[in-house]
Design an enzyme around this catalytic site. Structure first.
Site, PDB file in Angstrom:
ATOM      1  N   CYS A   2     -20.423 -39.362  89.875  1.00  0.00           N
ATOM      2  CA  CYS A   2     -20.990 -38.222  90.583  1.00  0.00           C
ATOM      3  C   CYS A   2     -19.945 -37.101  90.684  1.00  0.00           C
ATOM      4  O   CYS A   2     -18.755 -37.351  90.733  1.00  0.00           O
ATOM      5  CB  CYS A   2     -21.481 -38.553  91.987  1.00  0.00           C
ATOM      6  SG  CYS A   2     -22.641 -39.910  92.032  1.00  0.00           S
ATOM      7  N   ARG A  27     -19.902 -36.158  84.857  1.00  0.00           N
ATOM      8  CA  ARG A  27     -19.749 -37.262  85.796  1.00  0.00           C
ATOM      9  C   ARG A  27     -21.057 -37.993  86.090  1.00  0.00           C
ATOM     10  O   ARG A  27     -21.074 -38.980  86.801  1.00  0.00           O
ATOM     11  CB  ARG A  27     -19.196 -36.732  87.124  1.00  0.00           C
ATOM     12  CG  ARG A  27     -17.785 -36.260  86.981  1.00  0.00           C
ATOM     13  CD  ARG A  27     -17.303 -35.603  88.245  1.00  0.00           C
ATOM     14  NE  ARG A  27     -15.870 -35.733  88.314  1.00  0.00           N
ATOM     15  CZ  ARG A  27     -15.222 -36.643  89.014  1.00  0.00           C
ATOM     16  NH1 ARG A  27     -15.867 -37.493  89.759  1.00  0.00           N
ATOM     17  NH2 ARG A  27     -13.912 -36.698  88.998  1.00  0.00           N
ATOM     18  N   TRP A  74     -24.675 -39.902  89.365  1.00  0.00           N
ATOM     19  CA  TRP A  74     -24.780 -41.091  88.516  1.00  0.00           C
ATOM     20  C   TRP A  74     -25.164 -42.207  89.474  1.00  0.00           C
ATOM     21  O   TRP A  74     -24.373 -42.598  90.334  1.00  0.00           O
ATOM     22  CB  TRP A  74     -23.448 -41.385  87.826  1.00  0.00           C
ATOM     23  CG  TRP A  74     -23.549 -42.468  86.800  1.00  0.00           C
ATOM     24  CD1 TRP A  74     -24.003 -42.346  85.514  1.00  0.00           C
ATOM     25  CD2 TRP A  74     -23.212 -43.848  86.970  1.00  0.00           C
ATOM     26  NE1 TRP A  74     -23.953 -43.570  84.881  1.00  0.00           N
ATOM     27  CE2 TRP A  74     -23.476 -44.504  85.740  1.00  0.00           C
ATOM     28  CE3 TRP A  74     -22.707 -44.602  88.030  1.00  0.00           C
ATOM     29  CZ2 TRP A  74     -23.251 -45.868  85.544  1.00  0.00           C
ATOM     30  CZ3 TRP A  74     -22.478 -45.959  87.836  1.00  0.00           C
ATOM     31  CH2 TRP A  74     -22.758 -46.576  86.600  1.00  0.00           C
ATOM     32  N   ASN A  98     -19.301 -38.669  96.383  1.00  0.00           N
ATOM     33  CA  ASN A  98     -18.959 -39.362  95.134  1.00  0.00           C
ATOM     34  C   ASN A  98     -18.231 -40.646  95.538  1.00  0.00           C
ATOM     35  O   ASN A  98     -17.276 -40.599  96.295  1.00  0.00           O
ATOM     36  CB  ASN A  98     -18.049 -38.432  94.307  1.00  0.00           C
ATOM     37  CG  ASN A  98     -17.234 -39.175  93.254  1.00  0.00           C
ATOM     38  OD1 ASN A  98     -16.081 -38.864  93.006  1.00  0.00           O
ATOM     39  ND2 ASN A  98     -17.827 -40.153  92.630  1.00  0.00           N
ATOM     40  N   GLY A  99     -18.711 -41.788  95.044  1.00  0.00           N
ATOM     41  CA  GLY A  99     -18.057 -43.059  95.390  1.00  0.00           C
ATOM     42  C   GLY A  99     -19.062 -44.042  95.952  1.00  0.00           C
ATOM     43  O   GLY A  99     -20.271 -43.874  95.774  1.00  0.00           O
ATOM     44  N   GLU A 477     -13.914 -50.218  68.382  1.00  0.00           N
ATOM     45  CA  GLU A 477     -14.103 -48.829  68.828  1.00  0.00           C
ATOM     46  C   GLU A 477     -15.248 -48.167  68.045  1.00  0.00           C
ATOM     47  O   GLU A 477     -16.068 -47.449  68.608  1.00  0.00           O
ATOM     48  CB  GLU A 477     -12.779 -48.063  68.668  1.00  0.00           C
ATOM     49  CG  GLU A 477     -12.854 -46.554  68.795  1.00  0.00           C
ATOM     50  CD  GLU A 477     -13.337 -46.048  70.141  1.00  0.00           C
ATOM     51  OE1 GLU A 477     -13.537 -46.851  71.054  1.00  0.00           O
ATOM     52  OE2 GLU A 477     -13.544 -44.821  70.266  1.00  0.00           O
ATOM     53  N   LYS A 481     -18.568 -46.606  69.766  1.00  0.00           N
ATOM     54  CA  LYS A 481     -19.021 -45.219  69.545  1.00  0.00           C
ATOM     55  C   LYS A 481     -20.478 -45.211  69.105  1.00  0.00           C
ATOM     56  O   LYS A 481     -21.281 -44.443  69.608  1.00  0.00           O
ATOM     57  CB  LYS A 481     -18.198 -44.525  68.462  1.00  0.00           C
ATOM     58  CG  LYS A 481     -16.846 -43.966  68.765  1.00  0.00           C
ATOM     59  CD  LYS A 481     -16.745 -42.869  69.757  1.00  0.00           C
ATOM     60  CE  LYS A 481     -16.665 -43.411  71.157  1.00  0.00           C
ATOM     61  NZ  LYS A 481     -15.360 -43.577  71.703  1.00  0.00           N
ATOM     62  N   GLU A 484     -22.946 -46.392  71.992  1.00  0.00           N
ATOM     63  CA  GLU A 484     -23.103 -45.561  73.187  1.00  0.00           C
ATOM     64  C   GLU A 484     -23.863 -44.267  72.925  1.00  0.00           C
ATOM     65  O   GLU A 484     -24.535 -43.763  73.821  1.00  0.00           O
ATOM     66  CB  GLU A 484     -21.763 -45.299  73.879  1.00  0.00           C
ATOM     67  CG  GLU A 484     -20.846 -44.357  73.173  1.00  0.00           C
ATOM     68  CD  GLU A 484     -19.541 -44.156  73.914  1.00  0.00           C
ATOM     69  OE1 GLU A 484     -19.561 -44.030  75.133  1.00  0.00           O
ATOM     70  OE2 GLU A 484     -18.482 -44.114  73.252  1.00  0.00           O
ATOM     71  N   HIS A 500     -16.951 -67.722  61.766  1.00  0.00           N
ATOM     72  CA  HIS A 500     -17.007 -68.657  62.890  1.00  0.00           C
ATOM     73  C   HIS A 500     -18.246 -68.416  63.757  1.00  0.00           C
ATOM     74  O   HIS A 500     -18.278 -68.850  64.907  1.00  0.00           O
ATOM     75  CB  HIS A 500     -15.720 -68.564  63.713  1.00  0.00           C
ATOM     76  CG  HIS A 500     -14.508 -68.914  62.909  1.00  0.00           C
ATOM     77  ND1 HIS A 500     -14.219 -70.201  62.519  1.00  0.00           N
ATOM     78  CD2 HIS A 500     -13.554 -68.130  62.353  1.00  0.00           C
ATOM     79  CE1 HIS A 500     -13.110 -70.205  61.778  1.00  0.00           C
ATOM     80  NE2 HIS A 500     -12.694 -68.956  61.667  1.00  0.00           N
ATOM     81  N   LYS A 600     -18.932 -39.698  82.221  1.00  0.00           N
ATOM     82  CA  LYS A 600     -17.607 -39.607  81.602  1.00  0.00           C
ATOM     83  C   LYS A 600     -16.516 -40.200  82.470  1.00  0.00           C
ATOM     84  O   LYS A 600     -15.613 -40.853  81.975  1.00  0.00           O
ATOM     85  CB  LYS A 600     -17.300 -38.141  81.307  1.00  0.00           C
ATOM     86  CG  LYS A 600     -15.978 -37.917  80.629  1.00  0.00           C
ATOM     87  CD  LYS A 600     -16.159 -37.468  79.213  1.00  0.00           C
ATOM     88  CE  LYS A 600     -14.868 -37.441  78.452  1.00  0.00           C
ATOM     89  NZ  LYS A 600     -14.868 -38.378  77.328  1.00  0.00           N
TER      90      LYS A 600
END
Ligand code: F6R
Length: 605
Positions: A2, A27, A74, A98-99, A477, A481, A484, A500, A600
């Site tokens: 947020c 955010r 968020w 925020n939190g 990575e 990418k 997401e 395996h 983000k």
């Protein structure tokens, strides 16, 4: 997560709040809202989804007033709907937060017993009701806010506005960042300085536990014990061009394209004289027997790549962990350890908590960060900026390659300090590193070709990425990418591990992307690639000209990268992985810069 913002200004607050929220949308973008006080009357507007929905609402239902607070959400507690959108209001109080308030259930029960009525499922509404409860007992807004803030457990940055008070805002931080901006007869608050950049560059960062009583002419900051404190005002330079797309269709495209420049800038910062110059107090790797590296997501993959470098070049043992596991694992930290935290934002809650766990245990705490004013930077003994510039796209790109660059320099320094590289060898590595921006430019020129390959990849349901050695974390990575931003299921595996278990996934519908420069591991990776092709798998091989000649023939597709020093291949090969994900997402029509469910800066655990 947020983002929060507040304005006590001399102009209409709503446009300023919306502009600041635009800069905070990274955010979270589940909902957005603002509240203002106009001639003493507190009112609010809220809308689900992106900020543009709130802007539309404000056209039809404008909100006047020169004092205001705003929020972009968020969702943590409660679905992303209008009722749960901030600002939350209880009688004469509105709050943005925020939190997470960890003790909100206890507080909720207590307030319910006192007869207060809840309208939402959020933890944040508890703050507003708690302040209202204190006001009901005859307290002033200042005392009510102070008493309520003292009861809150968890992580928060918040701003409060009061009905009847055109010139009052109260802000507080504990665990989440909060900046106060100073104007001429105006004052602002924001989750970061970038949000406030159009209004002011004069910033005071609140410290842990601080709360501030703000009027247009007066800023009063108290610490958690209630003592009046003086926090410095800093001039923060934010290049506003960084928050524009600069002709690109998406921020992600712009940030991918910026990599040669920002990497060159990072190198210039660290390679000033003959060798590597670190900022701040010195660092001698002979002081350490162990390196503990902790981060999340992409930053964690940068650490895993760096583990290969530190071990091979400097012979130092390295432990890498994802922060959310590390913090509760209670790992023993030997005293001669360097704890290294890598974070683009410098605000990732789990990484910050892991850092705090290491305080008093590790010999030194260092941070590799992009945002040098961030909490992680401020709580470290040594700050190593990656100098990537503002990264807006939710998917990290230029920060990753800049993290790798700084970590490679550190690994070289460690090897030199520990007598495993002489001056000449160090120079040879630095010469190879200086070539990377140019090689990235060459790789960037293949964007159109990668877009062509990305088209069929975008139609796949599952994609596998394979790599060996330091290309294994890069495979992870690449998969991160792709998943997401294009929502395609993708996994990164060590090439040798495929047989395996994961090879069972292979059939002709699953593109297998093999990232293999022609290094000492190439032949082994090619064997694993052939095991895939023997089972009908279609391989996209990303390699160099030598690799393409040796093994490209039977592959479904081949992308040819310029030749690069073996150790540095993960930096160069990050670029085709990013472009592949980008073009696949564009082909699918997903929201590249703000993919669903993500934010983000992850300031909740
Ligand atoms: C992925 C991505 C995330 C971040 C992670 C850590 O593209 O951006 O995985 O890398 O959330 O964030 P920072 O680096 O800000 O600590």
């Amino acid at each position: 997560m947020c983002g929060i913002v507040g304005v006590l200004g001399n102009h209409e607050a709503a446009p300023l709040l919306v502009e600041a929220l635009k800069r905070l949308e990274y955010r979270g973008y589940d909902s957005a809202g603002i509240a203002t006080v106009n001639d003493g009357a507190l009112d609010r507007r809220r809308a689900v989804g992106k900020l543009v929905n709130l802007s539309d609402l404000l056209v039809h239902e404008p909100l006047a007033g020169k004092a205001g607070i705003g929020h972009t959400r968020w969702a943590t507690h409660g679905a992303p709907n209008v009722a749960n959108a901030h600002p939350h209001r209880a009688g004469p109080v509105a709050v943005v937060h925020n939190g997470i308030i960890e003790n909100f259930r206890e507080l909720r029960a207590e307030l319910a017993r006192a007869g207060l009525h809840f309208e939402t499922e959020t933890d944040t509404e508890t703050i507003a009701l708690l302040v209202q409860h204190m006001l009901n007992q005859g307290m002033t807004p200042r005392d009510a806010a102070s008493a309520a803030i003292g009861r809150l457990e968890g992580a928060f940055a918040l701003a409060l506005l009061f009905d009847g008070e055109d010139d009052l805002m109260i802000a507080a931080r504990k665990g989440s960042p909060l900046a106060i901006g100073h104007g001429k007869g105006e004052v602002f608050v924001g989750s970061d300085a970038m949000a406030l950049a159009p209004m002011t560059d004069q910033i005071t960062y609140l410290e842990e536990g601080d709360w501030a009583y703000l009027t247009r002419e007066h800023v009063e900051i108290r610490d958690a014990s209630g003592t009046l404190v003086n926090r410095p005002v800093q001039t923060v330079n934010i290049d506003l061009a960084q928050v524009e797309k600069g002709g690109h269709r998406h921020f992600m495209a712009k940030e991918i394209a910026e990599q040669p420049t920002v990497l060159g800038d990072a190198l210039a910062h660290y390679l000033r004289g003959e060798g590597i110059e670190l900022p701040g107090p010195g660092l001698d790797f002979n002081d350490f027997d162990r390196l503990v590296m902790v981060a999340c997501g992409t930053a964690n993959y940068a650490c895993v790549v760096a583990k290969y470098w530190f071990e091979q070049l400097a012979g130092i043992s390295v432990e890498v962990d994802i922060a959310s596991e590390f913090r509760y694992r209670e790992p023993p930290i030997p005293p001669r350890s360097l704890a290294l935290f890598v974070s683009q934002s410098g605000e990732t809650a789990d990484t910050l908590a892991a850092l705090r766990y290491c305080e008093g245990k590790a010999q030194r705490i260092a941070a590799v960060v992009n945002v040098t004013e961030s909490s992680i930077a401020r709580e470290s003994d040594l700050v190593l900026p990656i100098r990537a510039g503002t990264e807006i796209g939710v998917a990290s790109t230029k920060a990753f390659t800049c993290q790798l660059t700084v970590l490679f320099l550190l690994a070289l320094k460690a090897a030199h300090d520990r007598g495993r590289l002489d001056g000449e060898e160090l120079d040879a590595h630095l010469t190879a590193l200086r070539r990377i921006p140019g090689l990235l430019n060459t790789a960037l020129a293949q964007s159109d070709q990668i877009a062509t390959v990305a088209k069929p990849v975008s139609e796949a349901r599952d994609v596998l990425f394979l790599g060996r050695g330091a290309m294994f974390p890069l495979a992870m990575e690449g998969a991160l990418k792709l998943k997401e931003i294009s929502y395609i299921h993708a996994e990164g595996y060590a090439s040798g591990e495929l047989k395996h278990g994961p090879i069972a996934l292979v059939d002709k519908t699953v593109p297998v992307i093999v990232m293999a420069p022609s290094d000492h591991l190439f032949d082994k990776t090619v064997s694993n690639m052939q095991e895939v092709m023997a089972r009908g798998g279609k391989v996209l091989l990303i390699t160099d000209a030598r690799g393409a000649k040796a093994a490209g023939e039977d592959c479904w597709k081949v992308l040819v990268m310029p030749e690069v020093a073996a150790l540095l291949a993960p930096i160069l090969y990050a670029l085709p992985a990013q472009l592949l994900a980008y073009h696949a997402a564009v082909a699918k029509g997903t929201d590249v810069d703000q993919p669903r469910n993500l934010a983000k800066s992850v300031t909740v655990e």
